[in-house]
Design a protein around this motif. Sequence first.
Motif, mmCIF file in Angstrom:
data_model
loop_
_atom_site.group_PDB
_atom_site.id
_atom_site.type_symbol
_atom_site.label_atom_id
_atom_site.label_comp_id
_atom_site.label_asym_id
_atom_site.label_seq_id
_atom_site.Cartn_x
_atom_site.Cartn_y
_atom_site.Cartn_z
ATOM 1 N N GLY A 1 65.547 -7.264 19.371
ATOM 2 C CA GLY A 1 64.442 -7.788 18.604
ATOM 3 C C GLY A 1 64.174 -6.966 17.348
ATOM 4 O O GLY A 1 63.599 -7.477 16.385
ATOM 5 N N GLN A 2 64.621 -5.707 17.363
ATOM 6 C CA GLN A 2 64.376 -4.857 16.197
ATOM 7 C C GLN A 2 65.576 -4.018 15.771
ATOM 8 O O GLN A 2 65.561 -3.442 14.673
ATOM 9 N N ASP A 3 66.620 -3.935 16.583
ATOM 10 C CA ASP A 3 67.818 -3.202 16.213
ATOM 11 C C ASP A 3 68.936 -4.165 15.838
ATOM 12 O O ASP A 3 68.963 -5.312 16.296
ATOM 13 N N ARG A 4 69.886 -3.692 15.031
ATOM 14 C CA ARG A 4 70.976 -4.537 14.542
ATOM 15 C C ARG A 4 72.315 -3.865 14.818
ATOM 16 O O ARG A 4 72.417 -2.643 14.898
ATOM 17 N N VAL A 5 73.371 -4.689 14.907
ATOM 18 C CA VAL A 5 74.707 -4.178 15.232
ATOM 19 C C VAL A 5 75.744 -4.852 14.345
ATOM 20 O O VAL A 5 75.681 -6.063 14.110
ATOM 21 N N GLY A 62 71.680 -13.304 11.614
ATOM 22 C CA GLY A 62 71.294 -12.943 12.965
ATOM 23 C C GLY A 62 71.034 -11.459 13.141
ATOM 24 O O GLY A 62 70.830 -10.720 12.178
ATOM 25 N N SER A 63 71.083 -11.023 14.400
ATOM 26 C CA SER A 63 70.818 -9.623 14.717
ATOM 27 C C SER A 63 72.099 -8.799 14.855
ATOM 28 O O SER A 63 72.038 -7.577 14.942
ATOM 29 N N PHE A 64 73.263 -9.472 14.878
ATOM 30 C CA PHE A 64 74.523 -8.722 14.833
ATOM 31 C C PHE A 64 75.585 -9.560 14.142
ATOM 32 O O PHE A 64 75.477 -10.791 14.044
ATOM 33 N N THR A 65 76.602 -8.885 13.656
ATOM 34 C CA THR A 65 77.666 -9.573 12.926
ATOM 35 C C THR A 65 79.012 -8.939 13.236
ATOM 36 O O THR A 65 79.094 -7.761 13.592
ATOM 37 N N VAL A 66 80.071 -9.733 13.116
ATOM 38 C CA VAL A 66 81.440 -9.302 13.440
ATOM 39 C C VAL A 66 82.336 -9.644 12.260
ATOM 40 O O VAL A 66 82.209 -10.718 11.665
ATOM 41 N N LEU A 124 69.524 -9.169 9.848
ATOM 42 C CA LEU A 124 68.112 -9.045 9.532
ATOM 43 C C LEU A 124 67.730 -7.580 9.358
ATOM 44 O O LEU A 124 68.345 -6.704 9.972
ATOM 45 N N PRO A 125 66.730 -7.284 8.557
ATOM 46 C CA PRO A 125 66.241 -5.898 8.493
ATOM 47 C C PRO A 125 65.769 -5.472 9.876
ATOM 48 O O PRO A 125 65.433 -6.320 10.721
ATOM 49 N N GLY A 126 65.735 -4.169 10.125
ATOM 50 C CA GLY A 126 65.322 -3.727 11.442
ATOM 51 C C GLY A 126 65.098 -2.232 11.523
ATOM 52 O O GLY A 126 64.988 -1.544 10.511
ATOM 53 N N ARG A 157 67.220 -0.267 4.229
ATOM 54 C CA ARG A 157 66.917 -1.366 5.142
ATOM 55 C C ARG A 157 66.647 -0.912 6.575
ATOM 56 O O ARG A 157 66.061 -1.656 7.362
ATOM 57 N N PHE A 158 67.113 0.313 6.914
ATOM 58 C CA PHE A 158 66.997 0.768 8.304
ATOM 59 C C PHE A 158 66.516 2.216 8.372
ATOM 60 O O PHE A 158 66.821 3.028 7.507
#
Length: 250
Positions: free
Chosen positions: A201-205, A235-239, A104-106, A133-134
């Motif tokens: 809730g607002q950061d992504r990994v 989601g908020s993170f991806t692998v 998600l954008p963040g 996006r960030f």
Amino acid sequence: MPYQEQRVTSVHRWSEKTFTFTTTRPEGFQFKDGEFVTLGLRDEGKLIARAYSIASSNDSEHLEFLSIHVPDGPLTSRLARVREGESVWVNTKPTGSLTVNHVLPGRHLYLLATGTGLAPFMSLVRGRGVYERFERVILVHSVRTVVELAYRAELESRSGDGLVYVPTVTREPFETPERGADLFRSGALFERLGLPPADMGQDRVMLCGNPHMNREMKDYLESIGGVMTNYKGVGSFTVEQAFVLHHAGD
């Protein structure tokens, strides 16, 4: 599979175990920053292929790959000897879960890599889309020895308001000897950079590295409210699972 023969245009060796090579780009080939392809060599007519993340950005004229040399690996043992002008075969159907569309954008995007897991993140930080996006991109690259810090000079030169580069070395004297995952989980990373603690809730990994790092960070991110991207949605993170299967052990 749609493989096309391409020519190696350069080879650069970072250490005894790691090297970069570039190839010509198949005509009409399109990919998203952060994706991977399978590529290989032909041995007596048989194609030996593995997944490799593309390290170049999608607007580059060439393709670039970062590889580890596994002495008894059926592909990397041969790729480590490849020379400029020789042929490799590139599959022209890219895929992967480390693109900006997979989170998600963040506010802040944290890219945590070990070893050659840096490759897809090089594609991202060399491109433009991630900065749209960030607010800030933080790239943490953990290796065992200093010479394994591939692209260090380039990443230092790219660092600024949009990109923060944090190299760590765990088995030689270095200013940052901790593992990137440990820095993130302890909160020391945010303290050093003067950034607020990660808020899922607002950061992504994004994660790309050895299986242990991926597992421990997945568990930790879920424990603080993170949701991993999967086939059900973003989601908020991806692998990147392809790294586990191919980059780490041929």
